[in-house]
Design an enzyme around this catalytic site. Structure first.
Site, short mmCIF file in Angstrom:
data_model
loop_
_atom_site.label_atom_id
_atom_site.label_comp_id
_atom_site.label_asym_id
_atom_site.label_seq_id
_atom_site.Cartn_x
_atom_site.Cartn_y
_atom_site.Cartn_z
N LEU A 22 16.61 -8.15 -1.69
CA LEU A 22 15.72 -8.30 -2.73
C LEU A 22 14.17 -8.16 -2.49
O LEU A 22 13.99 -7.75 -1.66
CB LEU A 22 15.41 -10.37 -2.23
CG LEU A 22 14.56 -10.90 -3.65
CD1 LEU A 22 15.66 -12.72 -3.60
CD2 LEU A 22 13.07 -11.24 -3.38
N TYR A 170 -8.69 -8.02 -5.09
CA TYR A 170 -7.35 -7.11 -5.08
C TYR A 170 -7.75 -6.25 -3.19
O TYR A 170 -7.00 -6.97 -2.26
CB TYR A 170 -7.87 -5.95 -5.40
CG TYR A 170 -6.57 -5.30 -5.21
CD1 TYR A 170 -4.87 -5.26 -5.82
CD2 TYR A 170 -6.54 -3.77 -4.38
CE1 TYR A 170 -4.04 -4.80 -5.00
CE2 TYR A 170 -5.27 -3.05 -4.34
CZ TYR A 170 -4.19 -2.97 -5.27
OH TYR A 170 -2.59 -2.71 -4.69
N1 LIG Z 1 0.52 1.63 -7.46
C1 LIG Z 1 -0.40 2.26 -6.14
O1 LIG Z 1 -1.23 3.04 -6.31
C2 LIG Z 1 -0.66 1.02 -5.29
C3 LIG Z 1 -0.85 1.48 -3.61
C4 LIG Z 1 -1.18 0.54 -3.05
C5 LIG Z 1 -0.52 -0.93 -3.09
N2 LIG Z 1 -0.06 -0.55 -4.09
C6 LIG Z 1 1.21 -1.85 -4.48
O2 LIG Z 1 1.98 -1.55 -4.68
C7 LIG Z 1 2.97 -2.59 -5.42
C8 LIG Z 1 3.58 -2.88 -5.79
O3 LIG Z 1 2.14 -1.77 -7.18
P1 LIG Z 1 2.99 -0.69 -8.81
O4 LIG Z 1 1.69 -0.08 -8.66
O5 LIG Z 1 4.46 -0.56 -8.49
O6 LIG Z 1 2.44 -2.19 -9.22
P2 LIG Z 1 3.49 -2.21 -10.83
O7 LIG Z 1 2.13 -2.78 -11.55
O8 LIG Z 1 4.25 -1.30 -11.92
O9 LIG Z 1 4.20 -2.80 -10.63
C9 LIG Z 1 4.50 -4.87 -10.25
C10 LIG Z 1 4.77 -5.77 -10.29
O10 LIG Z 1 4.77 -6.54 -10.16
C11 LIG Z 1 4.95 -8.36 -11.14
N3 LIG Z 1 4.50 -9.28 -11.23
C12 LIG Z 1 3.37 -8.70 -11.85
N4 LIG Z 1 2.22 -10.24 -11.21
C13 LIG Z 1 4.06 -11.00 -10.46
C14 LIG Z 1 4.32 -11.93 -10.06
N5 LIG Z 1 3.25 -12.97 -10.74
N6 LIG Z 1 5.65 -12.47 -9.78
C15 LIG Z 1 6.62 -11.65 -10.18
N7 LIG Z 1 6.20 -10.22 -10.43
C16 LIG Z 1 5.48 -9.64 -10.93
C17 LIG Z 1 4.75 -6.76 -12.48
O11 LIG Z 1 5.98 -7.53 -13.61
C18 LIG Z 1 5.53 -5.11 -12.26
O12 LIG Z 1 6.86 -5.51 -12.41
C19 LIG Z 1 1.66 -4.15 -5.63
O13 LIG Z 1 1.44 -5.12 -5.15
C20 LIG Z 1 0.51 -3.51 -5.40
O14 LIG Z 1 -0.87 -3.94 -5.07
C21 LIG Z 1 0.23 -0.18 -5.18
#
Ligand SMILES: NC(=O)c1ccc[n+]([C@@H]2O[C@H](COP(=O)([O-])OP(=O)(O)OC[C@H]3O[C@@H](n4cnc5c(N)ncnc54)[C@H](O)[C@@H]3O)[C@@H](O)[C@H]2O)c1
Length: 262
Positions: A22, A170
């Site tokens: 999941l 964050y």
């Molecule tokens: N992109 C980066 O540079 C980066 C760096 C470090 C950590 N992260 C972490 O990686 C993870 C994914 O980030 P990403 O860059 O792919 O972002 P993204 O915005 O592309 O994807 C995030 C997803 O989470 C979903 N989401 C948001 N709120 C939600 C909720 N309440 N319940 C269920 N789903 C929810 C959104 O609909 C989206 O599909 C996050 O936790 C982010 O903090 C990202």
């Protein structure tokens, strides 16, 4: 000395065949890439997201048509999480034994201008969501799983280790995910559930698109590898941490940053 297995000539099984995985936040970015890599490794994937349409779109990108399922889940709400876990179990015939906590949001503002709503948005999705989904997952696996051996990977952030300007909610939420990972890891290891986390650096996804335009030049100078990461470069590490290839890793925080923040 006892003879040990020759690990140089045999490739350890990297497959996740037969496992149900999941993924939260599976409708975009890193979560979507995790779904793709886990499906490639043979797992049946339950793509969950607050945005069901996006989760359904991810399904169309996975190998093994009809095998995977999409379920709506708002990680902030206990009932939504429990309903989604039950739906996953009903549709797959068993509870998931692998979990990726990837759903996340970010709000950007200086600490002096951060209001309570913005603060709570980060904490509720990134930290409380990780707690609620992990607790529900472990409960359902321990109560209903035939083979209760499980693994969890939390997607934290390098910002949770280093802190970062204009990201108070964050960074606090991601620092919380790092320590929550270690606590869950310590408690659940004896129940055959390994918990680890990944700390991505700057990865090209919809979440970072606007920040990238603003900060690209400055940030590039800080990344020893000189480039941003791709979502699949995080997903490959996630697949490793979920597989038996990492069978002795518990409570680890693996940085996937191109060297940034080490
Ligand atoms: N992109 C980066 O540079 C980066 C760096 C470090 C950590 N992260 C972490 O990686 C993870 C994914 O980030 P990403 O860059 O792919 O972002 P993204 O915005 O592309 O994807 C995030 C997803 O989470 C979903 N989401 C948001 N709120 C939600 C909720 N309440 N319940 C269920 N789903 C929810 C959104 O609909 C989206 O599909 C996050 O936790 C982010 O903090 C990202």
């Amino acid at each position: 000395m006892a003879a040990s297995a020759d690990t140089t000539t045999t490739t350890p099984s990297c497959t996740l065949a037969g496992r149900i995985a999941l993924v939260t936040g599976g409708g975009s970015g890193i979560g979507r890439a995790c779904c793709q890599v886990l499906a490639r490794e043979g797992a049946q994937v339950v793509v969950t997201d607050i945005n069901l349409q996006a989760a359904k779109h991810t399904l169309t990108l996975l190998p093994g048509e009809g095998e995977h399922v999409a379920v709506a889940m708002d990680v902030r709400e206990r009932k939504s999480v429990e309903d989604a876990m039950k739906s996953a179990q009903d549709q797959c015939g068993a509870p998931p034994s692998l979990l990726v906590n990837c759903a996340g949001v970010v709000t950007i503002a200086p600490i002096l201008e951060t209001d309570s709503d913005s603060w709570h948005k980060n904490i509720d999705v990134n930290l409380t969501g990780t707690f609620l989904v992990t607790q529900t997952f472990a409960t359902s696996l321990l109560e209903n799983g035939k083979d209760s051996k499980g693994a969890v990977v939390n997607i934290a952030s390098i910002d949770g280790k280093t802190g970062s300007t204009n990201l108070s909610g964050y960074t606090a939420s991601k620092g919380g995910v790092i320590s929550l990972t270690k606590t869950c890891a310590a408690e659940l290891a004896s129940k055959a559930i390994r918990v680890n986390c990944v700390l991505p650096g700057l990865i090209d996804t919809p979440m970072t698109a606007s920040r990238m335009r603003e900060l690209r030049e400055n940030l590039m100078r800080l990344i020893p590898l000189g480039r941003t990461g791709r979502p699949e470069e995080v997903a490959e590490v996630v697949a490793f941490l979920l597989s038996e290839r990492s069978s002795y890793m518990v409570g680890a925080c693996v940085e996937v940053t191109g060297g940034y923040g080490m």
